[in-house]
Design a protein around this motif. Structure first.
Motif: not given
Length: 687
Positions: A71-84
């Motif tokens: 879940y941390c991996y998934a949240l990491l990808g989604m948060l980074t995509a939001l910033i981008s």
């Protein structure tokens, strides 16, 4: 008179009662405050209890499906995509506003000049000043520093939340400067994703009650893959980038987490584009439409190889100029003094000079300076031959008409514009790389390689125009992959070019061109772009040092003085152990047979020693260490003839905090990560 005196001195009974009552009320109030502090009143007790039960139930359900790190991996990808995504959206709005203002000033050349030059100068000054005031470590791309951190070097400032905030704001201002400054976001975004990954690692540890199931290095490797995937929506090349660039010793267990997090980031990034109506569906970032029936002729493989060869030679010249420029600004006294005291002024001056050169009414009309970086890449990847357009340029649809007018100005030709772009952008990019602000350098070299490939493709399209219909866009694709791959000395740009365009038909030409350009760039052990920065900054990154000087691969650890540090003997008294623990910060201590023989027996952890001291503090301090504490055998021992490269590899693959150097069983030194860092810094001085 006496009566009056008596009356004055006699206290009033009512006043005494009021005073006593005030003291009592004050005491009661203080007791209530203390009791309320101990037992604070909280509203909606029943509602809070139900919410807490629901949260625990959800957590239990989630853990039953997958462990928390996923879940941390998934949240990491989604948060980074939001910033981008939101960074791209902000930059697009600022660039559109600048283009609107520049267009409104048409006919007023002086006002247009001021708008064109002062705008990027102010943004670069703001980027530099803000980032350095919040966190000086936010300047640059951050990739060389992240590589050193993944290999075990302790650099906490580069992963702080203040650095994250400074990097986001500074990078947004840098990208909003447009193609005038000609800088990108890939490198800083890899750094941003690793900072988010470090935060997610701390979150994962707190969710597990302080128990760390995933190592910090593993989370950072995953985050580096997410950084590329969230920039371009390219998960596969993002994972390959993390393998090639970020980690010299890649663990197979990181493979699935990297793909999972990168896929989450790429899907989120593309879905946000669909939700914002930028695109109708999930598709490639720079969608192309090359013919699929016959994408290229068989003999064109040799032409694509020629593109790779040309890109390799230009890359060698560019990397040499880049390293020379970085050394020059560090050694030139006036410039180094300005960079030390007034970084924002330096950035404003350099950006102003770059803008003066790229102004349309100076040299800008010969290098298509009015196009943004996305428009530059889209126009270069276009499948239509510009020679065919030159024969009949009427009725071109948008945006193809805008691209054609930019590359084929009234007083020039597209060959002249492409040639000027290739000749001048090398120098402009080298100058822009000296700016002390958050910026990336991958996208500029990717676009530059596309221009080189387009130029070669247009030449061959003109030569074979009577016999064949060649696709210059395919040569631009191969050139972009070849040049960016040569600069970074990796093969992942070939796959990235395919994912960004969705053009699988040109996978083989892109790979051939990238392989040949890499062979030229790696000849004579030339360091890559990131290796050159690591060498100039004296970062303790062993692969960069070995690439620059292959002789360092055979350097042995006995050539350096490695201290033994604090050493315990088997017969050590608990009183001396207590004193050593008070003065020591290491987590593991070596145990020898005696201080005379120094024969290594094993190790003991400081936590175990503290637990034992707490248990036996009432029994006196006469017991010896071997009687009271379990001594663990040493799993790994290094010989003095072990090379630094081997020791570095063992330390990173095993995750050991320290390695013991022994000769014939006798302890010679304790190689900690701090000592390894000192050795690498000493080796960096000789390169």
């Amino acid at each position: 008179m006496d009566q009056i005196c008596v009356d004055v001195k006699r206290p009033d009974t009512n006043e005494e009662q009021r005073t006593h009552q005030d003291k009592t009320d004050a005491d009661n109030t203080e007791e209530k405050l203390i009791s309320s502090h101990k037992y604070p009143w909280k509203p909606w007790k029943h509602g809070r209890s139900r919410i807490r039960d629901c949260v625990l139930c959800v957590k239990k359900t989630m853990v039953s499906l997958a462990s928390m790190e996923w879940y941390c991996y998934a949240l990491l990808g989604m948060l980074t995509a939001l910033i981008s995504f939101f960074m791209d959206m902000t930059v697009t709005k600022i660039l559109n506003a600048h283009q609107w203002l520049y267009g409104c000033l048409k006919g007023h050349q002086l006002l247009q000049f001021l708008c064109w030059t002062l705008y990027p100068a102010c943004l670069c000054a703001l980027s530099t000043g803000f980032s350095h005031s919040i966190c000086p470590s936010s300047a640059g791309s951050g990739v060389p520093e992240v590589r050193a951190i993944i290999l075990g070097m302790d650099m906490p400032d580069y992963l702080s939340l203040s650095n994250l905030f400074a990097k986001v704001v500074g990078l947004t201002c840098t990208l909003a400067s447009g193609s005038t400054v000609f800088l990108g976001k890939v490198g800083p975004f890899v750094h941003l994703s690793t900072m988010v990954g470090a935060f997610m690692n701390r979150l994962h540890v707190s969710c597990r009650g302080g128990k760390q199931n995933v190592s910090k290095g593993e989370m950072l490797v995953v985050a580096s893959a997410v950084g590329v995937a969230s920039c371009f929506g390219a998960p596969i090349s993002g994972v390959l980038f993390s393998i090639e660039v970020m980690g010299s010793h890649y663990s197979v267990k990181d493979y699935c987490p990297c793909f999972f997090a990168a896929a989450c980031g790429a899907i989120t990034f593309r879905l946000l584009s669909v939700c914002s109506r930028d695109q109708e569906t999930i598709q490639a970032l720079f969608k192309t439409s090359y013919p699929a029936e016959l994408p290229f002729q068989p003999f064109e493989i040799f032409l694509f190889a020629l593109v790779g060869l040309i890109c390799g030679f230009i890359c060698c010249f560019y990397l040499y100029c880049h390293r020379w420029a970085l050394r020059f600004v560090r050694t030139n006294k006036p410039i180094s003094r300005l960079l030390t005291t007034e970084k924002a002024i330096y950035s404003a001056i350099v950006a102003f000079l770059l803008a003066c050169f790229t102004f349309y009414h100076s040299a800008g009309r010969f290098i298509a300076s009015e196009l943004t970086m996305k428009q530059l890449l889209s126009s270069l990847l276009d499948a239509t031959s510009w020679y065919n357009i030159s024969q009949n340029s009427t009725g071109l649809p948008e945006p193809q008409n805008t691209f054609w007018q930019a590359w084929n100005p009234p007083d020039g030709s597209y060959f002249k514009t492409l040639g000027m772009f290739i000749l001048t952008k090398v120098g402009l990019l080298v100058v822009a790389c000296t700016l002390p602000l958050p910026a990336g350098y991958f996208m500029p070299v990717f676009i530059y390689g596309a221009a080189v490939g387009r130029f070669v493709g247009e030449v061959f399209a003109y030569v074979f125009s009577a016999k064949l219909q060649l696709n210059p866009g395919g040569y631009a694709l191969a050139g972009a992959a070849a040049y960016s791959g040569a600069v970074t000395q990796t093969l992942s740009p070939a796959l990235l070019a395919i994912e960004m365009t969705g053009q699988c038909t040109h996978a083989v030409p892109a790979l051939v061109a990238t392989l040949i350009s890499n062979a030229v760039a790696r000849a004579k052990h030339r360091p890559s772009f990131y290796d050159g920065i690591s060498l100039i900054k004296k970062l303790p990154h062993l692969p960069s040092l070995i690439r620059a000087c292959p002789k360092l691969a055979s350097v042995q650890i006995k050539q350096f003085e490695i201290p033994t540090g604090v050493v315990l003997e088997k017969a050590e008294g608990l009183s001396s152990v207590q004193k050593i623990l008070n003065d020591n910060t290491e987590t593991e201590l070596p145990v020898v047979d005696s201080h005379d023989s120094f024969t290594l027996v094993g190790t003991v952890t400081t936590s175990l020693l503290r637990d034992f001291l707490d248990e036996h503090k009432d029994e006196g301090l006469c017991k010896q260490l071997e009687e009271a504490c379990a001594i663990q055998p040493v799993r790994l021992q290094l010989a003095p003839e072990t090379t630094v490269k081997q020791a570095h590899c063992i330390m990173n693959m095993t995750g050991e905090r320290c390695l013991f150097v022994t000769e014939n069983g006798r302890l010679c030194g304790v190689l900690t990560r701090n000592e390894m860092k000192k050795i690498l810094e000493e080796m960096a001085k000789d390169v």
